[in-house]
Scaffold this motif. Structure first.
Motif, PDB file in Angstrom:
ATOM      1  N   GLU A 271      -7.633  -4.990  -7.229  1.00  0.00           N
ATOM      2  CA  GLU A 271      -7.064  -6.303  -6.960  1.00  0.00           C
ATOM      3  C   GLU A 271      -7.149  -6.392  -8.256  1.00  0.00           C
ATOM      4  O   GLU A 271      -5.810  -8.072  -8.060  1.00  0.00           O
ATOM      5  CB  GLU A 271      -8.844  -6.899  -7.078  1.00  0.00           C
TER       6      GLU A 271
ATOM      7  N   VAL B 179      -3.140  -7.067  -7.620  1.00  0.00           N
ATOM      8  CA  VAL B 179      -2.493  -8.454  -7.104  1.00  0.00           C
ATOM      9  C   VAL B 179      -3.095  -9.353  -7.411  1.00  0.00           C
ATOM     10  O   VAL B 179      -1.953 -10.007  -6.721  1.00  0.00           O
ATOM     11  CB  VAL B 179      -3.486  -8.436  -5.479  1.00  0.00           C
ATOM     12  N   ILE B 180      -3.586  -9.487  -8.030  1.00  0.00           N
ATOM     13  CA  ILE B 180      -3.856 -10.982  -9.385  1.00  0.00           C
ATOM     14  C   ILE B 180      -2.925 -11.303  -9.641  1.00  0.00           C
ATOM     15  O   ILE B 180      -2.300 -12.486  -9.284  1.00  0.00           O
ATOM     16  CB  ILE B 180      -5.431 -10.912  -9.396  1.00  0.00           C
TER      17      ILE B 180
ATOM     18  N   ASP C  93       1.112 -10.253  -9.815  1.00  0.00           N
ATOM     19  CA  ASP C  93       1.252 -10.398  -8.753  1.00  0.00           C
ATOM     20  C   ASP C  93       2.129  -8.934  -8.843  1.00  0.00           C
ATOM     21  O   ASP C  93       3.275  -8.590  -8.930  1.00  0.00           O
ATOM     22  CB  ASP C  93       2.322 -11.237  -9.162  1.00  0.00           C
ATOM     23  N   ARG C  94       1.174  -7.701  -8.786  1.00  0.00           N
ATOM     24  CA  ARG C  94       1.514  -6.286  -8.518  1.00  0.00           C
ATOM     25  C   ARG C  94       1.037  -5.336  -7.941  1.00  0.00           C
ATOM     26  O   ARG C  94       1.448  -6.293  -7.432  1.00  0.00           O
ATOM     27  CB  ARG C  94       1.017  -5.241  -9.759  1.00  0.00           C
ATOM     28  N   ILE C  95       2.031  -4.569  -7.771  1.00  0.00           N
ATOM     29  CA  ILE C  95       1.229  -3.764  -6.657  1.00  0.00           C
ATOM     30  C   ILE C  95      -0.243  -2.612  -7.375  1.00  0.00           C
ATOM     31  O   ILE C  95      -1.532  -2.400  -6.012  1.00  0.00           O
ATOM     32  CB  ILE C  95       2.461  -2.219  -6.719  1.00  0.00           C
TER      33      ILE C  95
ATOM     34  N   ASN D   6      -0.089   3.692  -7.333  1.00  0.00           N
ATOM     35  CA  ASN D   6      -0.600   4.034  -5.531  1.00  0.00           C
ATOM     36  C   ASN D   6       0.112   5.017  -5.802  1.00  0.00           C
ATOM     37  O   ASN D   6       1.278   5.566  -4.566  1.00  0.00           O
ATOM     38  CB  ASN D   6       0.711   3.299  -4.925  1.00  0.00           C
ATOM     39  N   ARG D   7       0.560   6.092  -6.544  1.00  0.00           N
ATOM     40  CA  ARG D   7       1.485   7.260  -6.800  1.00  0.00           C
ATOM     41  C   ARG D   7       0.488   8.515  -6.664  1.00  0.00           C
ATOM     42  O   ARG D   7       1.101   9.770  -6.218  1.00  0.00           O
ATOM     43  CB  ARG D   7       1.621   7.210  -7.973  1.00  0.00           C
TER      44      ARG D   7
ATOM     45  N   VAL E  16     -27.270 -19.863  -9.046  1.00  0.00           N
ATOM     46  CA  VAL E  16     -26.631 -20.157 -10.146  1.00  0.00           C
ATOM     47  C   VAL E  16     -26.550 -19.174 -11.245  1.00  0.00           C
ATOM     48  O   VAL E  16     -26.247 -18.963 -11.788  1.00  0.00           O
ATOM     49  CB  VAL E  16     -25.994 -21.686 -10.500  1.00  0.00           C
TER      50      VAL E  16
ATOM     51  N   PHE F 141     -25.502 -16.174 -13.263  1.00  0.00           N
ATOM     52  CA  PHE F 141     -24.285 -15.415 -13.795  1.00  0.00           C
ATOM     53  C   PHE F 141     -25.478 -14.538 -15.293  1.00  0.00           C
ATOM     54  O   PHE F 141     -24.635 -13.928 -15.957  1.00  0.00           O
ATOM     55  CB  PHE F 141     -25.217 -17.600 -14.575  1.00  0.00           C
TER      56      PHE F 141
ATOM     57  N   TRP G 290     -15.856  -7.711  -4.478  1.00  0.00           N
ATOM     58  CA  TRP G 290     -14.740  -8.881  -4.415  1.00  0.00           C
ATOM     59  C   TRP G 290     -14.414  -9.887  -6.205  1.00  0.00           C
ATOM     60  O   TRP G 290     -13.829 -10.059  -6.447  1.00  0.00           O
ATOM     61  CB  TRP G 290     -14.121  -8.832  -3.396  1.00  0.00           C
TER      62      TRP G 290
ATOM     63  N   LEU H  50     -13.116 -10.576  -9.209  1.00  0.00           N
ATOM     64  CA  LEU H  50     -12.132 -11.883  -9.779  1.00  0.00           C
ATOM     65  C   LEU H  50     -12.407 -12.178 -11.000  1.00  0.00           C
ATOM     66  O   LEU H  50     -11.664 -12.763 -11.228  1.00  0.00           O
ATOM     67  CB  LEU H  50     -12.344 -12.620  -8.584  1.00  0.00           C
TER      68      LEU H  50
ATOM     69  N   TRP I 236     -11.582 -10.990 -13.954  1.00  0.00           N
ATOM     70  CA  TRP I 236      -9.738 -10.470 -14.097  1.00  0.00           C
ATOM     71  C   TRP I 236      -9.305 -11.977 -14.457  1.00  0.00           C
ATOM     72  O   TRP I 236      -7.902 -12.328 -14.520  1.00  0.00           O
ATOM     73  CB  TRP I 236      -9.201 -10.100 -12.686  1.00  0.00           C
ATOM     74  N   THR I 237      -9.709 -13.095 -13.707  1.00  0.00           N
ATOM     75  CA  THR I 237      -9.535 -14.649 -14.282  1.00  0.00           C
ATOM     76  C   THR I 237     -10.219 -14.844 -15.627  1.00  0.00           C
ATOM     77  O   THR I 237      -9.579 -15.374 -15.917  1.00  0.00           O
ATOM     78  CB  THR I 237     -10.426 -15.181 -13.232  1.00  0.00           C
ATOM     79  N   TYR I 238     -11.449 -14.927 -16.528  1.00  0.00           N
ATOM     80  CA  TYR I 238     -12.026 -15.591 -17.388  1.00  0.00           C
ATOM     81  C   TYR I 238     -11.852 -14.497 -18.853  1.00  0.00           C
ATOM     82  O   TYR I 238     -11.327 -12.968 -19.048  1.00  0.00           O
ATOM     83  CB  TYR I 238     -13.062 -15.863 -17.024  1.00  0.00           C
TER      84      TYR I 238
ATOM     85  N   THR J 256      -6.453 -17.663  -9.624  1.00  0.00           N
ATOM     86  CA  THR J 256      -6.476 -15.849  -9.096  1.00  0.00           C
ATOM     87  C   THR J 256      -6.826 -15.807  -8.177  1.00  0.00           C
ATOM     88  O   THR J 256      -6.462 -15.165  -7.017  1.00  0.00           O
ATOM     89  CB  THR J 256      -7.437 -15.849 -10.590  1.00  0.00           C
TER      90      THR J 256
ATOM     91  N   HIS K 218      -4.104 -16.332  -5.850  1.00  0.00           N
ATOM     92  CA  HIS K 218      -2.752 -15.463  -6.080  1.00  0.00           C
ATOM     93  C   HIS K 218      -2.912 -13.763  -5.024  1.00  0.00           C
ATOM     94  O   HIS K 218      -2.365 -13.776  -4.253  1.00  0.00           O
ATOM     95  CB  HIS K 218      -2.738 -15.027  -7.183  1.00  0.00           C
ATOM     96  N   PHE K 219      -4.716 -14.141  -5.791  1.00  0.00           N
ATOM     97  CA  PHE K 219      -4.909 -12.430  -4.618  1.00  0.00           C
ATOM     98  C   PHE K 219      -4.418 -12.912  -2.836  1.00  0.00           C
ATOM     99  O   PHE K 219      -3.329 -11.784  -2.281  1.00  0.00           O
ATOM    100  CB  PHE K 219      -5.576 -12.362  -4.417  1.00  0.00           C
TER     101      PHE K 219
ATOM    102  N   ASN L 181      -0.566 -13.485  -1.749  1.00  0.00           N
ATOM    103  CA  ASN L 181      -0.171 -12.098  -2.020  1.00  0.00           C
ATOM    104  C   ASN L 181      -0.325 -11.159  -1.278  1.00  0.00           C
ATOM    105  O   ASN L 181       0.349  -9.547  -0.733  1.00  0.00           O
ATOM    106  CB  ASN L 181      -0.319 -11.260  -3.854  1.00  0.00           C
TER     107      ASN L 181
ATOM    108  N   ALA M 224       4.704  -8.713  -4.559  1.00  0.00           N
ATOM    109  CA  ALA M 224       4.462  -8.019  -5.666  1.00  0.00           C
ATOM    110  C   ALA M 224       6.547  -8.177  -6.810  1.00  0.00           C
ATOM    111  O   ALA M 224       6.877  -8.642  -5.660  1.00  0.00           O
ATOM    112  CB  ALA M 224       3.713  -6.622  -5.955  1.00  0.00           C
TER     113      ALA M 224
ATOM    114  N   THR N 295       6.746  -6.026  -8.610  1.00  0.00           N
ATOM    115  CA  THR N 295       6.901  -4.941  -9.174  1.00  0.00           C
ATOM    116  C   THR N 295       8.496  -4.350  -8.111  1.00  0.00           C
ATOM    117  O   THR N 295       8.617  -4.776  -7.194  1.00  0.00           O
ATOM    118  CB  THR N 295       6.536  -3.990  -8.570  1.00  0.00           C
TER     119      THR N 295
END
Lengths: 358, 157
Positions: A31, A34-35, A37-39, A42-43, A210, A214, A314, A318, A321-323, B18, B21-22, B25, B43, B45
């Protein structure tokens, strides 16, 4: 026979919990990728079979098992070893109070799809989640390193600033659904408001939701609230850990995400309830009944519970990875000056509204 | 109070960025997995060993020496490249050429790639256009240092 059923329930719940934890690490990597723009990873493969990097958690586990189990010479050996297991245990045990589904009727037996229907399940969950911080304080103290001690102390300080708000925000829920048993709370949420809106906790307790959300984010000790860890300043309470013990701390983190998602789902989003689905099938609000066999109903409920949990996992990833992270005093300010007053307002407001409606 | 609410809205907006983007993508990833052709990738990449980035025309990669029409190396052993080389990795040993037009040819022309900094000065200094860095080879790692010393034969290939 009852004992066999209980053992099967325990094993299934633990397997569900640990598999979800493993794949949450995969979800976190993918996730975040993807946020950004990477992959993402996966190896990892078995005989050139990659399937989106789904073997990555196993590769991680194997790596961690074969790493050296190192205890620094200046640390307290017994407590240093005990700490990760303590923090892991208290989080892992909370799964026994989570209701997965309605009562399953199988061969003349009624099986409650919950490991243990405690009549104070909510209190049990909160108590165990706050005990988990002992592992952190202990690891910080037993490592006998200034930075780990700082991390442990910050964990304790953060605990008292959000745990009060966490408990107070749930008082509203207990007032609306008069029970402490999680299964009963979920059953109450199966009713409908005005005949067509599902009576979910989030609609009755938006402010409570809310505040709880938090405080629960602070509970997981991940990035917006990662005071005890503080990757960018003090490395945190597990500086002196490596290998599988460090892995246990990491797993505890991910398990806390799942438990927080389970609590959010159970208390505010109807748990295993599917809107308008009763024990015998769908009762559409516009009239008409769509009868379904018992097995399908139970499967739908399980699927609904899992989907809701995965959605909240999820959402938490999110958020992570945002704040950017809070500063130490900002967390304290937020806990004491914002969340606790808001939760008190919520209790008073709920009481007033309930008094008028009576 | 109003300011705090505004800040809260900004926080939510950040989360929506974000999330956007998710979602976009993931949409392109899903289309790709299902076999649809799209103008955009999910992506940025480049999956390196399988996919390679196209090198620019002026990219400086591994050196090569050029030959004349008769097959002899173009190099006349003027030692300009040796002089200009900042990492001092080129070694040229000249010998006499029977052709009075050429006068000198190299018997040894060694480049120690492990010291080379790929500045391209040798290419620019060469008056005979005998050395170029346009092979496009960038995967030149070796297990031993010995294998990184390129002799005349290897450079002429």
């Amino acid at each position: 026979m009852d004992i066999v059923i209980i053992v099967i329930k325990i094993v299934l719940a633990l397997v569900w919990f640990l598999v979800l934890t493993l794949y949450l690490t995969w979800l976190e990597r993918k996730e975040s990728a993807v946020i950004q723009d990477r992959i993402g990873a996966n190896r990892a493969n078995i005989w050139k079979l990659r399937v989106l990097g789904l073997f990555q958690p196993f590769a991680d586990a194997i790596k961690m098992i074969f790493k050296e189990d190192f205890v620094p010479p200046f640390a307290n050996k017994f407590l240093h070893t005990l700490a990760p297991f303590l923090s892991f245990f208290f989080v892992a045990i909370t799964i026994c109070a989570v209701p997965f589904g309605d009562t399953l009727r199988l061969g003349g037996r009624a099986i409650n799809l919950q490991v243990l229907d405690l009549n104070a399940g909510l209190l049990f969950m909160l108590a165990m989640l706050s005990l988990a911080v002992y592992g952190i304080i202990l690891s910080g103290w037993a490592s006998r390193n200034r930075f780990t001690l700082l991390g442990g102390m910050r964990g304790a300080a953060q605990l008292i600033s959000y745990e009060v708000a966490l408990g107070l925000s749930l008082i509203g829920i207990i007032m609306v659904f008069p029970s402490l048993s999680l299964q009963t709370i979920v059953r109450f949420q199966g009713e409908n408001l005005f005949g067509f809106i599902p009576k979910w906790g989030v609609l009755l307790q938006p402010l409570g939701f809310v505040v709880f959300f938090f405080a629960a984010l602070a509970e997981t000790k991940r990035v917006p609230f990662d005071m005890p860890e503080g990757e960018s300043e003090i490395i945190g309470f597990f500086t002196e850990y490596g290998g599988l013990k460090w892995g246990l701390f990491m797993m505890t983190d991910f398990m806390e995400i799942i438990i927080v998602s389970a609590l959010l789902t159970t208390l505010f989003f109807g748990g295993w309830q599917v809107p308008w689905l009763a024990a015998d099938g769908f009762h559409w609000p516009w009239g008409g009944v769509w009868t379904l066999p018992h097995g399908i109903v139970i499967l739908l409920q399980l699927a609904s519970f899992n989907l809701k949990i995965i959605f909240f996992c999820w959402l938490q990833i999110l958020i992570r990875w945002t704040y950017p992270r809070f500063r130490y005093d900002q967390v304290m300010n937020m806990g004491w000056k914002l969340l606790i007053p808001l939760s008190l307002v919520n209790i008073v407001g709920t009481g007033v509204v309930m008094g008028f409606l009576k | 109070m109003i300011k705090a609410l505004g800040d809260f809205l900004e926080i939510i907006k950040g989360g929506l960025i974000t999330a956007r983007h998710f979602v976009t993508n993931m949409w392109f990833h899903t289309l790709k997995v299902l076999g649809f052709k799209t103008g955009r990738k999910g992506a940025v990449t480049i999956q390196y060993p399988e996919e390679k980035k196209e090198l620019a025309a002026r990219h400086r990669s591994l050196h090569r020496l050029l030959r004349r029409e008769d097959g002899q190396p173009r190099c006349v052993s003027c030692l300009l490249c040796v002089t200009v080389c900042p990492s001092e990795c080129i070694l040229v040993e000249p010998t006499e050429d029977p052709d009075p037009e050429i006068q000198k040819v190299p018997v040894k022309f060694t480049i120690d790639i492990s010291r080379c900094c790929f500045c391209g000065f040798c290419v620019e200094a060469c008056p005979e256009d005998a050395i170029r860095m346009d092979t496009g080879k960038i995967e030149i790692a070796q297990y031993r240092r010995q294998d990184l010393i390129y002799s005349l034969d290897r450079l002429l290939k």
